[in-house]
Scaffold this active site. Structure first.
Site, PDB file in Angstrom:
ATOM      1  N   GLU A   3      28.593 -30.126 -13.879  1.00 52.33           N
ATOM      2  CA  GLU A   3      28.537 -30.071 -12.275  1.00 52.33           C
ATOM      3  C   GLU A   3      27.123 -30.465 -11.728  1.00 52.33           C
ATOM      4  O   GLU A   3      27.030 -31.303 -10.906  1.00 52.33           O
ATOM      5  CB  GLU A   3      29.122 -28.813 -11.685  1.00 52.33           C
ATOM      6  CG  GLU A   3      29.033 -28.902 -10.176  1.00 52.33           C
ATOM      7  CD  GLU A   3      29.668 -27.584  -9.536  1.00 52.33           C
ATOM      8  OE1 GLU A   3      30.615 -27.285  -9.803  1.00 52.33           O
ATOM      9  OE2 GLU A   3      28.928 -27.077  -8.646  1.00 52.33           O
TER      10      GLU A   3
ATOM     11  N   SER B 194      27.581 -22.976 -10.944  1.00 52.55           N
ATOM     12  CA  SER B 194      28.735 -23.270 -11.892  1.00 52.55           C
ATOM     13  C   SER B 194      28.066 -24.388 -12.553  1.00 52.55           C
ATOM     14  O   SER B 194      27.398 -25.494 -12.083  1.00 52.55           O
ATOM     15  CB  SER B 194      29.628 -23.652 -11.125  1.00 52.55           C
ATOM     16  OG  SER B 194      30.364 -22.705 -10.177  1.00 52.55           O
TER      17      SER B 194
ATOM     18  N   ARG C  25      33.815 -31.587  -4.865  1.00 53.35           N
ATOM     19  CA  ARG C  25      32.493 -31.636  -5.719  1.00 53.35           C
ATOM     20  C   ARG C  25      31.982 -33.114  -5.724  1.00 53.35           C
ATOM     21  O   ARG C  25      31.439 -33.343  -6.947  1.00 53.35           O
ATOM     22  CB  ARG C  25      32.527 -31.007  -6.912  1.00 53.35           C
ATOM     23  CG  ARG C  25      32.482 -29.473  -6.998  1.00 53.35           C
ATOM     24  CD  ARG C  25      31.619 -28.634  -6.266  1.00 53.35           C
ATOM     25  NE  ARG C  25      31.567 -27.315  -6.210  1.00 53.35           N
ATOM     26  CZ  ARG C  25      32.257 -26.727  -5.707  1.00 53.35           C
ATOM     27  NH1 ARG C  25      33.196 -27.269  -4.492  1.00 53.35           N
ATOM     28  NH2 ARG C  25      32.249 -25.200  -5.548  1.00 53.35           N
TER      29      ARG C  25
HETATM   30  C1  LIG Z   1      23.318 -19.315  -7.846  1.00 54.00           C
HETATM   31  C2  LIG Z   1      23.952 -20.609  -7.224  1.00 54.00           C
HETATM   32  C3  LIG Z   1      25.159 -20.515  -6.586  1.00 54.00           C
HETATM   33  C4  LIG Z   1      25.580 -22.082  -6.219  1.00 54.00           C
HETATM   34  N1  LIG Z   1      26.950 -21.862  -5.670  1.00 54.00           N
HETATM   35  C5  LIG Z   1      27.618 -23.141  -5.147  1.00 54.00           C
HETATM   36  C6  LIG Z   1      28.635 -23.050  -4.276  1.00 54.00           C
HETATM   37  O1  LIG Z   1      29.153 -21.954  -4.159  1.00 54.00           O
HETATM   38  N2  LIG Z   1      29.193 -24.189  -4.095  1.00 54.00           N
HETATM   39  C7  LIG Z   1      28.569 -25.333  -4.171  1.00 54.00           C
HETATM   40  O2  LIG Z   1      28.858 -26.421  -4.155  1.00 54.00           O
HETATM   41  N3  LIG Z   1      27.423 -25.526  -5.146  1.00 54.00           N
HETATM   42  C8  LIG Z   1      26.729 -24.248  -5.325  1.00 54.00           C
HETATM   43  N4  LIG Z   1      25.440 -24.463  -6.087  1.00 54.00           N
HETATM   44  C9  LIG Z   1      24.651 -25.456  -6.181  1.00 54.00           C
HETATM   45  C10 LIG Z   1      23.879 -26.062  -5.249  1.00 54.00           C
HETATM   46  O3  LIG Z   1      23.514 -24.810  -4.457  1.00 54.00           O
HETATM   47  C11 LIG Z   1      24.062 -27.120  -4.255  1.00 54.00           C
HETATM   48  O4  LIG Z   1      24.414 -28.224  -5.303  1.00 54.00           O
HETATM   49  C12 LIG Z   1      22.985 -27.520  -3.308  1.00 54.00           C
HETATM   50  O5  LIG Z   1      23.582 -28.659  -2.522  1.00 54.00           O
HETATM   51  C13 LIG Z   1      21.707 -27.876  -3.931  1.00 54.00           C
HETATM   52  O6  LIG Z   1      20.747 -27.999  -3.118  1.00 54.00           O
HETATM   53  P1  LIG Z   1      19.283 -28.583  -3.529  1.00 54.00           P
HETATM   54  O7  LIG Z   1      18.430 -28.807  -2.241  1.00 54.00           O
HETATM   55  O8  LIG Z   1      18.742 -27.620  -4.406  1.00 54.00           O
HETATM   56  O9  LIG Z   1      19.518 -30.007  -4.224  1.00 54.00           O
HETATM   57  P2  LIG Z   1      18.992 -30.436  -5.460  1.00 54.00           P
HETATM   58  O10 LIG Z   1      19.301 -29.533  -6.664  1.00 54.00           O
HETATM   59  O11 LIG Z   1      17.459 -30.643  -5.596  1.00 54.00           O
HETATM   60  O12 LIG Z   1      19.509 -31.810  -5.704  1.00 54.00           O
HETATM   61  C14 LIG Z   1      21.022 -32.013  -5.934  1.00 54.00           C
HETATM   62  C15 LIG Z   1      21.462 -33.473  -5.654  1.00 54.00           C
HETATM   63  O13 LIG Z   1      21.140 -33.599  -4.294  1.00 54.00           O
HETATM   64  C16 LIG Z   1      20.315 -34.797  -4.065  1.00 54.00           C
HETATM   65  N5  LIG Z   1      19.724 -34.854  -3.179  1.00 54.00           N
HETATM   66  C17 LIG Z   1      18.936 -33.628  -2.575  1.00 54.00           C
HETATM   67  N6  LIG Z   1      18.390 -33.873  -1.326  1.00 54.00           N
HETATM   68  C18 LIG Z   1      18.707 -35.101  -1.098  1.00 54.00           C
HETATM   69  C19 LIG Z   1      18.437 -36.256   0.155  1.00 54.00           C
HETATM   70  N7  LIG Z   1      17.655 -35.616   1.226  1.00 54.00           N
HETATM   71  N8  LIG Z   1      18.855 -37.300   0.147  1.00 54.00           N
HETATM   72  C20 LIG Z   1      19.686 -37.804  -0.916  1.00 54.00           C
HETATM   73  N9  LIG Z   1      19.993 -37.007  -1.848  1.00 54.00           N
HETATM   74  C21 LIG Z   1      19.479 -35.924  -1.971  1.00 54.00           C
HETATM   75  C22 LIG Z   1      19.654 -35.045  -5.354  1.00 54.00           C
HETATM   76  O14 LIG Z   1      19.201 -36.330  -5.724  1.00 54.00           O
HETATM   77  C23 LIG Z   1      20.666 -34.511  -6.523  1.00 54.00           C
HETATM   78  O15 LIG Z   1      21.440 -35.261  -6.838  1.00 54.00           O
HETATM   79  C24 LIG Z   1      24.822 -22.923  -6.576  1.00 54.00           C
HETATM   80  C25 LIG Z   1      23.900 -22.989  -7.146  1.00 54.00           C
HETATM   81  C26 LIG Z   1      23.159 -21.877  -7.422  1.00 54.00           C
HETATM   82  C27 LIG Z   1      21.803 -21.493  -8.130  1.00 54.00           C
END
Ligand SMILES: Cc1cc2nc3c(=O)[nH]c(=O)nc-3n(C[C@H](O)[C@H](O)[C@H](O)COP(=O)(O)OP(=O)(O)OC[C@H]3O[C@@H](n4cnc5c(N)ncnc54)[C@H](O)[C@@H]3O)c2cc1C
Length: 331
Positions: A326, A230, A159
């Site tokens: 997280e 999480s 993570r």
């Molecule tokens: C129901 C649910 C289940 C989930 N299950 C899991 C799981 O099983 N495993 C897991 O690891 N995570 C899980 N997550 C967390 C989430 O899905 C991940 O963290 C995902 O990668 C977030 O993507 P996002 O585009 O929404 O990023 P955001 O929430 O918009 O950003 C997350 C981070 O990424 C950075 N970021 C985003 N895009 C870029 C880019 N282009 N360049 C540089 N930095 C960037 C942001 O600055 C921030 O630090 C879950 C979330 C939910 C709501």
């Protein structure tokens, strides 16, 4: 580039969050324009994907940067798949399943964008995205230059990665497409589910269907229930430092990590203390999974962090274990 002032920042906790300026990059050439906005806005910025892992303030006094790059190019000669940061992660998993590209199946149904996937090295059911990445195309927001980072330069661990809180805007990820054609069903939740339901898994699609079912029973769909998945990481601690005086060892979920350390199931820790938590107006634990915090759409960042601190304090006093948050807290 789309430029919006006083814009709403989309986020899956439904925090009513706005920012001074939001820049949505539509093509690679927009990257070069970023430096002009930086000098005007004191360089305060935050990169946002689909907002499924953010705990936002009500007002972000700076630039929010989003990318819309949705290219997907197969480079068969080098056995790579070049995918734009704005591509939806689960759509990529489906694409790979349809093309018999192995390795993505365990990461099915994780919300969010491709660009965010390496930031916390998304992982689930025994797999992590780091095992699928060859390199990452970034744009450095300090010196405004493009850089290609090899997998080994990203310091991927559980993570986390060195990309988190760095100055790199990810615009493309180069995934490997020649992973060994082996499916990984060893994760305990998967083996139990397969046995209980007498399922035979023959290929990645079968496995992704099983994982989808398991996930839908445990995790809320962020489109229907406000959450970020999480809320705490599974802590890795010295076995000898855990306090078993209140709850015995047998009640906890422990995985061997190395010689003296164990990884502890954080959901179980919260389950054991949840009866002592006070009632909060806008935020609560998800009834099917204690690791997930859900809101009623009226919660502020403060409401959510207050609830999280209460959980952390109770877990610390009960087990002598620190829970680390997280999702990304933005100030
Ligand atoms: C129901 C649910 C289940 C989930 N299950 C899991 C799981 O099983 N495993 C897991 O690891 N995570 C899980 N997550 C967390 C989430 O899905 C991940 O963290 C995902 O990668 C977030 O993507 P996002 O585009 O929404 O990023 P955001 O929430 O918009 O950003 C997350 C981070 O990424 C950075 N970021 C985003 N895009 C870029 C880019 N282009 N360049 C540089 N930095 C960037 C942001 O600055 C921030 O630090 C879950 C979330 C939910 C709501």
């Amino acid at each position: 580039m789309i430029i919006e002032e006083d814009a709403h920042i989309v986020n899956s906790l439904a925090i009513n969050a706005k920012c001074k300026i939001q820049l949505t990059l539509e093509s690679e050439s927009d990257l070069e324009e970023l430096k002009y906005y930086f000098s005007e806005h004191n360089n305060k910025y935050y990169i946002v994907g689909e907002g499924t892992n953010l705990v936002l303030p009500e007002y972000f006094d700076g630039i929010i940067i989003k990318t819309k790059f949705k290219n997907i190019i197969e480079d068969n000669a080098n056995k790579l798949l070049k995918v734009g940061a704005g591509y939806n992660w689960n759509e990529l998993v489906k694409y790979c399943l349809s093309k018999s590209i192995y390795g993505f199946e365990n990461l099915v149904d994780i919300p969010g964008s491709v660009g965010a996937a390496p930031i916390q090295n998304i992982g689930a059911y025994g797999s992590e995205v780091s095992s699928l990445i060859e390199s990452i195309d970034c744009y450095c927001l300090k010196n405004f230059r493009k850089v290609n980072l090899k997998n080994s330069e990203c310091n991927f661990i559980y993570r986390n990665s060195s990309l988190k809180n760095s100055d790199y805007l990810i615009y493309n990820i180069n995934f490997i497409t020649n992973k060994e054609k082996i499916i990984s069903t060893n994760y305990e939740t998967i083996t139990k589910f397969i046995k209980k339901n007498s399922i035979i898994i023959n290929n990645p699609i079968d496995l992704s269907n099983v994982i989808s079912k398991i996930r839908s029973q445990a995790l809320p769909d962020p489109k229907l229930i406000n959450n970020v998945g999480s809320f705490f990481k599974n802590p890795i601690v010295e076995f000898n430092s855990i306090n078993f005086n209140i709850h015995s060892k047998e009640k906890l979920i422990l995985w061997n990590h190395d010689n003296s350390k164990v990884k502890v199931g954080a959901a179980r820790l919260i389950e054991l203390i949840k009866g002592d938590l006070s009632l909060h107006k806008n935020v609560s634990l998800y009834n099917k999974h204690c690791l997930v915090l859900v809101t009623n759409g009226k919660a502020s960042q403060e409401d959510i962090l207050n609830f999280a601190s209460e959980i952390q304090e109770l877990v610390l006093t009960t087990f002598n274990i620190n829970l680390e948050i997280e999702p990304n807290i933005i100030y």
